[in-house]
Each structure stands twice: as C-alpha cells, then as structure tokens.
Design an enzyme around this catalytic site. Structure first.
Site, PDB file in Angstrom:
ATOM      1  N   LEU A   1       0.780  -1.352   0.071  1.00  0.00           N
ATOM      2  CA  LEU A   1      -0.072  -0.293  -0.081  1.00  0.00           C
ATOM      3  C   LEU A   1       0.889   1.251   0.061  1.00  0.00           C
ATOM      4  O   LEU A   1       2.068   1.137   0.144  1.00  0.00           O
ATOM      5  CB  LEU A   1      -1.004  -0.338   1.126  1.00  0.00           C
ATOM      6  CG  LEU A   1      -1.826  -1.249   1.048  1.00  0.00           C
ATOM      7  CD1 LEU A   1      -2.757  -1.748   2.404  1.00  0.00           C
ATOM      8  CD2 LEU A   1      -3.036  -1.209   0.068  1.00  0.00           C
TER       9      LEU A   1
ATOM     10  N   LYS B   1       7.529  10.980  -0.636  1.00  0.00           N
ATOM     11  CA  LYS B   1       7.251  10.309   0.439  1.00  0.00           C
ATOM     12  C   LYS B   1       8.015   9.634   1.064  1.00  0.00           C
ATOM     13  O   LYS B   1       8.405   9.701   2.504  1.00  0.00           O
ATOM     14  CB  LYS B   1       5.852   9.598   0.111  1.00  0.00           C
ATOM     15  CG  LYS B   1       5.082   8.658   1.406  1.00  0.00           C
ATOM     16  CD  LYS B   1       5.565   7.312   1.410  1.00  0.00           C
ATOM     17  CE  LYS B   1       5.389   6.318   0.362  1.00  0.00           C
ATOM     18  NZ  LYS B   1       5.765   4.938   0.826  1.00  0.00           N
TER      19      LYS B   1
ATOM     20  N   THR C   1       6.182   0.487   1.809  1.00  0.00           N
ATOM     21  CA  THR C   1       7.596   1.202   2.313  1.00  0.00           C
ATOM     22  C   THR C   1       6.829   2.207   3.380  1.00  0.00           C
ATOM     23  O   THR C   1       6.186   3.247   3.237  1.00  0.00           O
ATOM     24  CB  THR C   1       8.186   2.104   1.349  1.00  0.00           C
ATOM     25  OG1 THR C   1       8.514   1.057   0.177  1.00  0.00           O
ATOM     26  CG2 THR C   1       9.218   2.965   1.751  1.00  0.00           C
TER      27      THR C   1
ATOM     28  N   LYS D   1      15.186  -0.706   4.466  1.00  0.00           N
ATOM     29  CA  LYS D   1      14.627   0.017   3.186  1.00  0.00           C
ATOM     30  C   LYS D   1      14.924   1.669   3.399  1.00  0.00           C
ATOM     31  O   LYS D   1      15.154   2.293   2.372  1.00  0.00           O
ATOM     32  CB  LYS D   1      13.242  -0.049   3.170  1.00  0.00           C
ATOM     33  CG  LYS D   1      12.593   0.433   2.047  1.00  0.00           C
ATOM     34  CD  LYS D   1      13.078  -0.348   0.697  1.00  0.00           C
ATOM     35  CE  LYS D   1      12.300   0.461  -0.608  1.00  0.00           C
ATOM     36  NZ  LYS D   1      11.049   0.386  -0.797  1.00  0.00           N
TER      37      LYS D   1
END
Length: 292
Positions: A65, A239, A96, A171
């Site tokens: 998502l 983002k 993420t 990440k």
C-alpha cells in the site's frame, strides 16, 4: 495454502501475479479500484468484495500500500482486515513505511494472536514484472523461513535484516542512496551539457563508470528519450524521503544531504512531476537551469 494480496498498484499487481506461479497457492485479491482485480481474476485469482472478506480464510496476507496512513486504515479502520484474520495467521507488509510504524503494527496484531513480518522491496516496475525483486525482511526466523518459497516466486534475493522493523529500517537506507544517486546523476549530467558534451554522450558514458550506481543505466534511457512514464513515481520517492527524515528524527541522527534531496524532490512534485518517474528530477533541474 490460502494467500491474500491487498494493494494492486504498479508493484502489487505484478507481485500478486507472480505468486500464482506457486503450485500450492490459492490467491485471493482485493484492491480499492477494480481494474487490476479483474486482470488477476482472468489469470486465476479470486476476487473479494472487501479487505476483511479477502483475509477470512487466509494463512498469509500480503499488503502493498501507498503509505503508513493507508496501511493503518486498511488494517484497523472501519471494516479493517486485521479483525477478520484467523488466529495464528501471518501478515506480511511489503509497503514502504517507517520502522517505528512497522513495530507498532506488529505489537497491535500480536495482541490479537497474529504474526507480522515487514518485507519492503528493492526494485521498481520491471523487476516486479520479472520476479527480480529483493525482499528486505524483518521478523522471526521461522516466519521468514515459511515465507521463503513465496518470496522466491516474486523476487531473486531475500535479505533477512533482523527482528521486526529491521526490514523497513534497511529500506530507509536503500531509499536514501537511491534518491540521492539519481539527484547527483541528474545534476552532473546537466553540468556536462553546459560544458559542451552532448546529452547522448553523457547518457552513454556516465552510467557505465565504476562510480555510478547500476540502476542509472536504465534511468539514463528515460532521460535521453524524455520519457518519464512511471516505473517508480517521483511523488513516492518524496514520500519515502519524508519517512527517512522522520526516522532520522526519531533516532536523533542528522541527515544533511538527504534533507536537501527531500526538498528538491518536493519542489519537483510541486512543479507537476509527481506522477512522473523519479528520473524526472532531471527535467525539473533542467527547467530551473533554464530560468536562471
């Protein structure tokens, strides 16, 4: 094995399709917009009317998502899927998000007798299509071992980074390098053009130098053609840099260059490049040079 996949965007739709290569997987899918669901149903998946319906019989639930608020709403909001999961089922969040968010999700589902693994990916549209993703995984070793055959349907490498939250933590590091490498390449190429080198020469040579990140060869072709059809949208990179900034704040770790990168990607997004591939940072910087 009953598997559910929720979130069928650029990445999730391709990951879900590759999951169907596993002989023992029965795949249920849910997405807020119907088109990607219809395509997967044609390929053999089963469509659910809601996220809660999708997980009712699932042994393993994958989510992919857009951002933390969407993950939380889908999981715990009205008709959220967590309440419908069977005790002992495993939720694998490939979104993420920031590591503190992953740890909070794990704690909340643990209270309900559920298991949680964070497994964001390194790779964009084409690696997702070709099952060449790298999974960056945080969670219990036994859960990671259970998931290994499924990860191998969707990717070529699994990095078990540690306990819950360490997949998303790693990440953050990957995206810090990715965003800044793209930005440095774009800025350097523009300087090269101002020094009299042709764009073709720069796109042929710079990505193939030992100092260049391997992914830049593909991005150079987008820049050469001026084709920024999104493999990884610039607004997502912005983002992700925000999540990196938040994580650094929580760790009391300054990020001087990454914070500047976040501002530049934000400016590019505001200038209309949000839905373009993040290689469009080159086009944005070029427009700023022309106005100087």
């Amino acid at each position: 094995m009953n598997v559910t996949f929720i979130g069928l965007g650029i990445m999730g739709s391709r990951m879900a399709r590759n999951l169907m290569r596993h002989d023992e997987v029965t795949l249920n899918v849910f997405n807020r917009s119907p088109e990607p669901v219809e395509k997967l149903v044609e390929a053999g998946a089963h469509a659910a009317n809601s996220a809660a319906d999708a997980v009712a019989e699932a042994d393993i639930v994958f989510t992919m998502l857009a951002e933390p608020s969407v993950v939380e709403q889908m999981a715990f909001g009205d008709a959220g899927f967590v309440a419908a999961m069977r005790k002992g089922a495993l939720w694998v969040d490939c979104s993420t998000v920031n590591p503190s968010f992953s740890r909070a999700m794990a704690a909340r589902v643990g209270e309900k007798g559920l298991r949680f693994v964070d497994a964001p990916v390194a790779g964009t549209k084409q690696p997702a299509e070709e099952a060449e993703l790298t999974f960056l995984v945080g969670g219990a070793s036994e859960d990671v071992e259970t998931l290994k055959p499924l990860f191998e349907c969707m990717g070529q490498k699994i990095v078990h980074a540690g306990e819950t939250g360490q997949g998303t933590a790693f990440k953050m590091l990957v995206n810090a390098q990715l965003a800044q490498s793209m930005l440095i390449y774009a800025e350097t190429a523009l300087l090269g053009e101002s020094l009299g080198f042709s764009k073709d020469f720069l796109m042929d040579t710079l990505p193939n130098l030992p100092v260049s990140a391997p992914f830049l060869a593909g991005k150079a072709e987008l820049i050469r053609r001026g084709d920024y059809a999104p493999q990884f949208p610039l607004e997502w990179m912005h983002k992700d840099l925000h999540l990196l900034d938040l994580t650094a704040y929580e760790q009391n770790q300054p990020l001087y260059l990454a914070t500047l990168a976040k501002s530049l990607y934000g400016s590019a997004k505001a200038a209309g490049h949000g839905r373009d591939d993040f290689a469009a940072i080159h086009a944005y910087l070029a427009s700023q040079s022309e106005g100087a």
